[in-house]
Write an enzyme that holds these catalytic residues in place. Structure first.
Site, PDB file in Angstrom:
ATOM      1  N   TRP A 100      46.396  36.250  57.620  1.00  0.00           N
ATOM      2  CA  TRP A 100      46.976  37.427  58.149  1.00  0.00           C
ATOM      3  C   TRP A 100      48.431  37.770  57.308  1.00  0.00           C
ATOM      4  O   TRP A 100      48.861  39.080  57.576  1.00  0.00           O
ATOM      5  CB  TRP A 100      47.878  36.471  59.583  1.00  0.00           C
ATOM      6  N   ASP A 171      55.909  36.568  61.641  1.00  0.00           N
ATOM      7  CA  ASP A 171      54.807  36.779  62.577  1.00  0.00           C
ATOM      8  C   ASP A 171      54.469  35.573  62.965  1.00  0.00           C
ATOM      9  O   ASP A 171      53.959  34.607  62.474  1.00  0.00           O
ATOM     10  CB  ASP A 171      53.560  37.072  61.711  1.00  0.00           C
ATOM     11  N   LYS A 195      47.546  34.117  71.926  1.00  0.00           N
ATOM     12  CA  LYS A 195      47.275  32.835  71.570  1.00  0.00           C
ATOM     13  C   LYS A 195      48.162  32.072  72.511  1.00  0.00           C
ATOM     14  O   LYS A 195      47.523  31.197  72.958  1.00  0.00           O
ATOM     15  CB  LYS A 195      47.691  32.700  70.262  1.00  0.00           C
TER      16      LYS A 195
END
Ligand SMILES: *Cc1c(COP(=O)(O)O)cnc(C)c1O
Length: 359
Positions: A100, A171, A195
């Site tokens: 990511w 993030d 999530k």
């Protein structure tokens, strides 16, 4: 009984889904669903205010931070951050710890001239780990420092907030609300919702208000932090259903004891699973203990020929979505807030039995 270990979109708390189901056709006695009314309706606006306040309470968000509910999920923020916070001549620092981070870096390079990439992953004695901070080559004057404290795909985590001069942009897509944090240590916190918050497509952004002042003007308007803060995240029609559902998750979290209770639960679940992996000669996880994720636990069967059988038998027992990300293979168990301890226990029981049968 089914336990869903999907990395995202991930399982949501069952009581929340039941409540949403019960009010789907008639929300707050208005005779319509929450999806079928104006986002400017006072009843809807009130709901958004409560959702924001609940998030503020849960995360202890100081008053000098704005909370935005935006479009485009986590990756939308990869562009938004770079567009809003760095001018074309700026330098920015990006920690690269996995999949990511790497995507965020590639996006930032489209908008920012100097993206200083800090490749901080290393492997010592076969164990992946993040190099200690004194080995990071930070820039002199970065507009911001970006990192991902929980690499969802790789199962790598950074458990301490880095000490850097520049505002920290983080993030938190796969760790937000999983443990207490000190919001004041960050410039911008963002997270895709799917999530730990709610449906995909929504992103939550928590931004220190002074960073709204310095931002760039040529930003795509729906991604413009200043505009969205001024418009209370309603510059255009927000994802009304996702926002409502996120609000219901926040209420559930509060009733469950907040992020402290979640941290305790998440510690216990992940400890149980790592213990099972570490105490077996059948499974392995090759990440140093200091950098292990509590949310996403990757593990491999030492005999990969048994992978398919493992997944098949797990699914038969209601243990779903354990296949690792296509980039890394093996298995991955994602255990966000909504995963009860019993789910982790059921997985470990199955793994122990499977190992016994095939050793
Ligand atoms: C899932 C995830 C993303 C991407 O989210 P999208 O909503 O699919 O754009 C970004 N960062 C992290 C850490 C993630 O786990």
């Amino acid at each position: 009984m089914v336990y869903n270990f999907s990395a995202g979109p991930a399982m949501l708390p069952a009581p929340v889904l039941k409540k949403v189901q019960s009010e789907l056709l008639d929300w707050q006695g208005l005779g319509v669903s929450v999806m079928e009314m104006s986002h400017r309706d006072p009843v809807y606006v009130k709901m958004t205010e409560v959702a924001e306040q609940d998030l503020r309470d849960l995360m202890n968000i100081p008053d000098n931070y704005a909370v935005l509910f935006m479009h485009g999920g986590g990756r939308g923020q990869f562009s938004a951050v770079a567009q809003n916070l760095a001018g074309p001549t700026a330098t920015v620092d990006y920690l690269n710890t996995g999949t990511w981070s790497d995507f965020a870096i590639r996006e930032a390079k489209k908008y920012v001239k100097q993206v200083n990439v800090l490749d901080v992953m290393t492997e010592i004695d076969g164990l992946k780990q993040v190099k200690s901070a004194d080995q990071w080559a930070l820039s002199e004057q970065a507009a911001y420092f970006h990192y991902c404290p929980n690499e969802t795909v790789d199962g790598i985590a950074i458990h301490q907030v880095p000490r850097v001069q520049a505002p920290i942009v983080v993030d938190m897509s796969s760790v937000i609300l999983s443990e207490p944090i000190d919001v004041s240590q960050y410039g911008v916190i963002y997270a895709g919702a799917q999530k730990n918050i709610g449906p995909s497509g929504l992103a939550v952004v928590i931004i220190r208000k002074d960073l709204l002042e310095t931002q760039q003007s040529r930003v795509c308007t729906i991604m413009n932090y200043q505009v969205q803060a001024a418009e209370k995240s309603m510059y255009n029609t927000p994802n009304t259903f996702a926002w409502y559902l996120a609000g219901e998750v926040f209420k559930w979290l509060k009733a469950e004891g907040g992020v402290e209770a979640m941290a305790d639960l998440n510690n216990r679940k992940s400890a149980l699973l790592y213990e099972c992996v570490d105490n077996s000669s059948f499974y392995q996880n090759k990440i140093h203990v200091n950098n292990r994720s509590k949310m996403n636990v990757p593990f491999q069967l030492k005999n990969a020929a048994l992978d398919d059988l493992f997944l098949q038998e797990a699914a038969q027992e209601g243990l779903l979505a354990l296949k690792g990300h296509r980039f890394v293979g093996g298995m991955r168990a994602s255990m966000y807030n909504a995963m009860p301890y019993e789910g982790a226990q059921a997985l470990v029981d199955f793994m122990t039995r499977f190992a016994h049968q095939h050793s």
